[in-house]
Design an enzyme around this catalytic site. Structure first.
Site, mmCIF file in Angstrom:
data_model
loop_
_atom_site.group_PDB
_atom_site.id
_atom_site.type_symbol
_atom_site.label_atom_id
_atom_site.label_comp_id
_atom_site.label_asym_id
_atom_site.label_seq_id
_atom_site.Cartn_x
_atom_site.Cartn_y
_atom_site.Cartn_z
ATOM 1 N NE ARG A 1 -32.368 15.551 -54.511
ATOM 2 C CZ ARG A 1 -33.419 15.604 -53.685
ATOM 3 N NH1 ARG A 1 -34.643 15.818 -54.159
ATOM 4 N NH2 ARG A 1 -33.290 15.452 -52.390
ATOM 5 C CE1 TYR B 1 -14.765 26.981 -69.392
ATOM 6 C CE2 TYR B 1 -15.861 26.652 -67.286
ATOM 7 C CZ TYR B 1 -15.911 26.778 -68.659
ATOM 8 O OH TYR B 1 -17.119 26.689 -69.296
ATOM 9 C CG ASP C 1 -10.789 21.363 -64.893
ATOM 10 O OD1 ASP C 1 -10.828 20.424 -65.720
ATOM 11 O OD2 ASP C 1 -11.556 22.340 -64.944
HETATM 12 C C1 LIG Z 1 -15.481 23.712 -70.313
HETATM 13 C C2 LIG Z 1 -14.631 23.589 -69.106
HETATM 14 C C3 LIG Z 1 -15.202 23.410 -67.850
HETATM 15 C C4 LIG Z 1 -16.695 23.476 -67.611
HETATM 16 O O1 LIG Z 1 -17.357 22.400 -68.161
HETATM 17 P P1 LIG Z 1 -18.913 22.508 -68.552
HETATM 18 O O2 LIG Z 1 -19.245 21.087 -68.815
HETATM 19 O O3 LIG Z 1 -18.996 23.419 -69.730
HETATM 20 O O4 LIG Z 1 -19.612 23.061 -67.366
HETATM 21 C C5 LIG Z 1 -14.374 23.224 -66.771
HETATM 22 N N1 LIG Z 1 -13.045 23.222 -66.906
HETATM 23 C C6 LIG Z 1 -12.461 23.413 -68.101
HETATM 24 C C7 LIG Z 1 -10.973 23.401 -68.173
HETATM 25 C C8 LIG Z 1 -13.231 23.611 -69.232
HETATM 26 O O5 LIG Z 1 -12.644 23.860 -70.401
#
Ligand SMILES: *Cc1c(COP(=O)(O)O)cnc(C)c1O
Length: 392
Positions: A56, A109, A182
């Site tokens: 893990r 998101y 992000d």
């Molecule tokens: C899709 C997305 C996420 C989440 O990612 P997952 O891998 O689907 O959990 C986070 N931030 C943005 C901007 C996204 O478009």
């Protein structure tokens, strides 16, 4: 291999996350499954820095994947997470305590917004949403004594607002606030937040990095060791781990990341320019268009654009929207982006914006432009608009 950091991205992408000399020369690391490691000695067991302790905590593939993402983003180290969403939540939970305040971009998101609205308040954390295009005075007015984190997407979800990064870095640093970006939109290629002075980059590797719509995966990249440590601890405490197959697929995706990104951006610009000229479309959102509000910041900060754009249709009855959406052949309704295939996703803008209330009246949808021939995509949209016009 020599220091991989010195190479340009296209070269780096071919050499990150591999170590042939450790695997009899085998170019790609083999997928090794496992929970249990044999310790070489009692001393190794008792050494907290002994690396391979339990499946893990880490694995050879996690080390390769982490190396790849850290090099790509120009960070200290990367942690794999089972989704982009868990990358966001682990980063948040690493820097927030009860009684803290966090500033979050309004163009978020939507599932991350749900986390901020539902889970953070339960932990005693107060959330304020901010306009991603806020200026310095506006941002400073939102700061509180207990503001500990600022979180935003490098280009906002659905509408692709690109913040004033220089200003955000300056204000955050002056107030000792951790910045979590992000970077999924730029996916380590179009923009490097950590090199720009931000603290933490989170990625949905489900999108462009995987690139083939066949994995769920995320990553958290820290700018330095001091930022990495609390995230490593939270990651461990929450029991976060990823299967090696998914990381191996992501490493395969990394090799063609820049090629795919360039191809999809070229097609997306072609489609976006075509859509701009259609009377069925009220607005096109794509930072690569000169008419887009984010064109100048895109040019200032990014190496280029990706393949997602959004459109707001002119206001019409719901039936016309339905026959358009369902009448397209090459744009199935799908919730993701960054894969090889084109997709369409309806957006519920009224429910996902509060700091900057949505004023548009038409139906909004995101188009993920895949690697198909853009002529076919445009022809498909054109026949869709014919059905749309007949039903309005
Ligand atoms: C899709 C997305 C996420 C989440 O990612 P997952 O891998 O689907 O959990 C986070 N931030 C943005 C901007 C996204 O478009």
């Amino acid at each position: 291999m020599a220091d991989k950091k010195k190479y340009k991205d296209d070269t780096k992408l071919m050499h990150v996350g591999i170590d042939p000399d450790s695997y009899h020369g085998l170019m790609n690391p083999p997928i090794s499954r496992g929970s249990t490691y044999k310790y070489p000695s009692l001393a190794a067991y008792e050494d907290p820095d002994h690396k391979y302790r339990y499946g893990r905590y880490t694995s050879p593939m996690a080390e390769h994947f982490g190396e790849a993402l850290a090099l790509l983003e120009g960070g200290y180290k990367a942690l794999p997470t089972p989704s982009g969403m868990s990358a966001i939540t682990v980063a948040f939970l690493s820097f927030l305590n009860a009684g803290d305040h966090v500033l979050v971009s309004d163009a978020l998101y939507p599932p991350a917004r749900d986390f901020c609205d539902r889970t953070l308040p339960r932990m005693g954390v107060e959330v304020t949403y901010f306009d991603p295009l806020i200026d310095e005075a506006g941002l400073k007015a939102l700061l509180k004594e207990n503001t500990k984190v600022i979180h935003f997407e490098v280009a906002g979800s659905a509408t692709y607002e690109i913040p004033d990064f220089d200003m955000l870095v300056k204000v955050a640093k002056a107030h000792d606030i951790v910045t979590i970006c992000d970077n999924s939109w730029a996916s380590g290629i179009l923009f490097k937040p950590l090199e720009h002075g931000f603290d933490v980059s989170v990625l949905s590797c489900t999108k462009y990095i995987g690139g083939h719509a066949d994995i769920m995966l995320g990553a958290i990249i820290a700018r330095d060791e001091a930022l990495y440590r609390p995230m490593k601890t939270t990651h461990k405490d929450l029991g976060i781990c990823v299967a090696p197959e998914d990381m191996a697929l992501a490493l395969r995706g990394v090799r063609t990341l820049n090629l795919r990104m360039k191809a999809t951006a070229r097609s997306a610009l072609t489609v976006a320019q075509w859509l701009e000229g259609r009377e069925e479309v009220a607005r096109v959102f794509y930072p690569g268009l000169e008419a887009d509000a984010n064109y100048a910041t895109m040019k200032q900060y990014f190496k280029g654009c990706n393949g997602i754009l959004s459109i707001e249709l002119v206001p019409v009855n719901k039936e016309a929207v339905r026959v358009f959406v369902e009448g397209l052949d090459l744009f199935p309704i799908g919730s993701s982006w960054g894969g090889f295939e084109s997709l369409l996703q309806p957006q519920h803008m009224n429910e996902t914006r509060t700091a900057v209330p949505w004023t548009g009246e038409g139906f909004v949808m995101r188009l993920q432009i895949g690697l198909e021939d853009p002529d076919d995509l445009i022809a498909d949209l054109e026949q869709g608009f014919a059905i749309f016009n007949a039903a309005r």
